[in-house]
Design an enzyme around this catalytic site. Structure first.
Site, short mmCIF file in Angstrom:
data_model
loop_
_atom_site.label_atom_id
_atom_site.label_comp_id
_atom_site.label_asym_id
_atom_site.label_seq_id
_atom_site.Cartn_x
_atom_site.Cartn_y
_atom_site.Cartn_z
N GLU A 6 39.40 39.70 102.14
CA GLU A 6 39.98 39.83 103.28
C GLU A 6 41.23 39.31 103.36
O GLU A 6 40.52 37.40 103.13
CB GLU A 6 39.56 40.66 104.33
CG GLU A 6 39.41 41.49 104.78
CD GLU A 6 37.94 41.15 105.84
OE1 GLU A 6 38.22 40.52 106.52
OE2 GLU A 6 38.06 42.77 106.06
N TYR A 17 43.13 36.05 93.54
CA TYR A 17 42.15 36.83 93.73
C TYR A 17 42.94 37.48 92.42
O TYR A 17 41.49 38.35 91.85
CB TYR A 17 41.84 37.43 95.26
CG TYR A 17 41.98 36.34 96.28
CD1 TYR A 17 41.46 35.15 95.90
CD2 TYR A 17 42.25 36.74 97.57
CE1 TYR A 17 41.22 34.53 96.99
CE2 TYR A 17 42.17 35.90 98.27
CZ TYR A 17 41.77 34.46 98.40
OH TYR A 17 41.69 33.62 99.64
C1 LIG Z 1 45.03 29.96 97.90
C2 LIG Z 1 45.10 28.58 97.58
C3 LIG Z 1 43.72 28.06 98.41
C4 LIG Z 1 44.89 28.67 95.93
O1 LIG Z 1 44.53 26.85 96.01
P1 LIG Z 1 45.09 26.10 95.20
O2 LIG Z 1 44.54 24.80 94.35
O3 LIG Z 1 46.76 25.65 95.37
O4 LIG Z 1 45.59 26.84 93.88
P2 LIG Z 1 45.26 26.45 91.95
O5 LIG Z 1 46.29 26.10 91.61
O6 LIG Z 1 44.16 27.01 91.85
O7 LIG Z 1 45.99 28.45 91.41
C5 LIG Z 1 45.57 29.31 92.02
C6 LIG Z 1 46.71 30.47 91.32
O8 LIG Z 1 47.36 30.93 92.90
C7 LIG Z 1 48.00 31.08 92.08
N1 LIG Z 1 49.40 30.00 92.80
C8 LIG Z 1 49.09 29.22 92.74
N2 LIG Z 1 50.13 28.35 93.03
C9 LIG Z 1 51.71 29.56 93.64
C10 LIG Z 1 52.75 29.22 93.86
N3 LIG Z 1 53.22 27.93 94.07
N4 LIG Z 1 53.19 30.28 93.42
C11 LIG Z 1 52.82 31.63 93.46
N5 LIG Z 1 51.36 31.54 93.05
C12 LIG Z 1 50.39 30.36 93.50
C13 LIG Z 1 48.71 31.50 90.57
O9 LIG Z 1 48.07 32.86 90.74
C14 LIG Z 1 47.66 30.44 90.43
O10 LIG Z 1 46.46 30.44 88.97
P3 LIG Z 1 48.17 30.26 87.92
O11 LIG Z 1 48.05 28.55 87.97
O12 LIG Z 1 47.42 30.41 86.53
O13 LIG Z 1 49.06 30.64 87.72
C15 LIG Z 1 45.98 27.61 98.80
O14 LIG Z 1 47.12 27.83 97.87
C16 LIG Z 1 46.09 27.18 100.30
O15 LIG Z 1 44.60 26.36 100.78
N6 LIG Z 1 46.45 28.29 100.97
C17 LIG Z 1 46.65 27.50 102.20
C18 LIG Z 1 45.42 28.60 102.63
C19 LIG Z 1 44.87 30.32 102.36
O16 LIG Z 1 46.17 31.23 102.33
N7 LIG Z 1 43.56 30.90 101.78
C20 LIG Z 1 43.56 31.77 101.76
C21 LIG Z 1 43.30 32.71 102.87
S1 LIG Z 1 42.93 34.31 102.17
#
Ligand SMILES: CC(C)(COP(=O)(O)OP(=O)(O)OC[C@H]1O[C@@H](n2cnc3c(N)ncnc32)[C@H](O)[C@@H]1OP(=O)(O)O)[C@@H](O)C(=O)NCCC(=O)NCCS
Length: 177
Positions: A116, A128
């Protein structure tokens, strides 16, 4: 600096909870819930730490964490949580954590993995979707502040090994590890 992914240990709880509370300010899990998650035989939690100075006692040692719940034999798994510290976002860590959880779900013979996600979280939804999760529906006002939850599902992909120049239709070996 090298980033190491390893299984979460009970003594990571403090560092995980710091990141949990900083990340999910309105919806952070209580510490007891997280402790139970880390201890569950059906769970699989990973932490991302500094590979050179990995020391769970250090308060800021955990850059990210993610958890899967997947009882063996159930055929299903759930992504319970994922968070990456703001300074380490955008470098591929979230994707690697997710891929590691999906690989573990496959090892436990899960056919589907569910999660979710807040409707107002385009970064997580994008991550995702890029991993193959599709949207199944919406749970209206699921989160404390009235935000909808989007329910997503992944059909766990088989691992396929083939020579680099083989056509996709010609897998030479298909393994379910
Ligand atoms: C969601 C989260 C875990 C992603 O972690 P991350 O290490 O930044 O992700 P990645 O660097 O591996 O990026 C993976 C993908 O996320 C998306 N993404 C990452 N940063 C982004 C940004 N600033 N804007 C849009 N999409 C983005 C892209 O699809 C990216 O893929 P790509 O690099 O091939 O384009 C992180 O942003 C986070 O901790 N967010 C707060 C907590 C949260 O929202 N958890 C999810 C709860 S369901």
């Amino acid at each position: 600096m090298s980033v190491l992914l390893r299984r979460a240990r009970p003594d990571d709880l403090g560092a995980i909870m710091r990141l949990e509370r900083d990340t999910f300010t309105d919806d952070a899990w209580p510490e007891d819930t997280m402790r139970r998650e880390l201890a569950s035989e059906h769970g699989y939690y990973l932490v991302a730490v500094d590979g050179e100075t990995d020391a769970a006692a250090a308060p800021d040692a955990v850059f990210g964490y993610a958890g899967l719940l997947a009882p063996r034999g159930s055929g299903q798994g759930d992504i319970q949580t994922i968070a990456v510290e703001p300074a380490h976002r955008g470098a591929g860590l979230g994707r690697v954590l997710m891929q590691a959880l999906i690989a573990e779900a496959r090892r436990r013979e899960a056919v589907h993995v569910f999660l979710e996600v807040r409707a107002d979280n385009p970064v997580a939804r994008g991550l995702y979707a890029s991993l193959g999760f599709t949207e199944l529906g919406v749970r209206p006002r699921y989160y404390r502040n009235g935000v909808d939850a989007v329910l997503m599902r992944l059909e766990v992909p088989q691992t396929v090994t083939r020579p680099a120049d083989a056509r996709p239709a010609d897998p030479i070996e298909e393994t379910q590890s």
